[in-house]
Scaffold this active site. Structure first.
Site, short mmCIF file in Angstrom:
data_model
loop_
_atom_site.label_atom_id
_atom_site.label_comp_id
_atom_site.label_asym_id
_atom_site.label_seq_id
_atom_site.Cartn_x
_atom_site.Cartn_y
_atom_site.Cartn_z
N GLY A 45 41.22 43.45 33.28
CA GLY A 45 42.17 44.22 32.47
C GLY A 45 42.36 43.61 31.09
CB SER A 47 38.96 46.98 26.87
OG SER A 47 37.88 46.08 26.74
CB SER A 79 33.84 47.46 35.64
OG SER A 79 33.30 47.57 34.34
CD GLU A 162 31.70 39.11 31.60
OE1 GLU A 162 31.50 40.27 31.99
OE2 GLU A 162 32.29 38.84 30.53
#
Length: 201
Positions: A45, A47, A79, A162
């Site tokens: 969470g 953008s 996503s 990531e």
């Protein structure tokens, strides 16, 4: 493609390392076992619809009230939110702060009355991405990683995990695909064809 490993991977490759590096002992005990097993699925969470490419232009707000963080705002391009159990949320806790200042990094359970998930339909007909709306959603005062004002630092650390993990994963996938191609060429006899051997090389 089965989405579950992807969801588990977001926990394993992003949230897990972040909690290990910056979380409290209580947070590690609460979240790491479910992340490691893949049973608890996570989404991102960060953008927001009006932030453009400036990730620090966060409008989602969080206020501390009765030992809970109360969250109001919206995230987008989340996503696989519809299949996730938790979302990590970057929110603004200091009223009037701007940019990278005054942000918090919160661990929030998705299945609660204050959260609504709306799929974004893509040209392919699938809805991997979602909008997530927070209307007085809550999490415990203990569900903050770091302190008020550390949100940007924690989010950047998470994104760093990531990038490293996704690159390694791609390399492993490519190597596995290559081995499968070689094995297939040997088993069906096409490895005897000089053109096929040259293309493989």
């Amino acid at each position: 493609v089965n989405p579950i490993p992807v969801l588990a991977g977001m926990g394993i490759t992003m949230v897990g390392p972040t909690v290990m590096e910056y979380g409290t002992d209580e947070q590690k005990a609460k979240h790491l076992p479910g992340i490691a097993s893949g049973e608890v699925r996570w989404c991102l969470g960060l953008s927001e619809p009006n932030a453009g490419s400036d990730l620090s232009n966060i409008k989602t707000k969080a206020r501390l009230e009765n030992n809970q963080w109360v969250i109001t705002g919206q995230k987008i391009w989340t996503s696989l939110a519809m299949d996730s159990d938790y979302i990590f949320v970057l929110a603004r806790a200091d009223e009037g702060s701007k940019g990278r200042q005054g942000l918090v990094f919160l661990l929030v359970k998705l299945n609660q009355p204050g959260i609504k998930i709306r799929p974004i339909k893509q040209m392919s007909g699938t809805s991997e991405f979602n909008e997530v709306f927070f209307d007085e959603a809550v999490c415990s005062h203990n569900d903050i990683i770091g302190e008020v004002g550390d949100g940007w630092k924690i989010a950047m650390a998470l994104l760093g995990f990531e990038r490293g993990a996704s690159t390694l994963g791609q390399q492993m996938t490519f190597a596995d695909e290559f081995r499968q191609i070689v094995d297939l060429a040997k088993s069906n006899g096409s490895a005897k064809d000089p053109l096929i051997r040259q293309r493989i090389a």
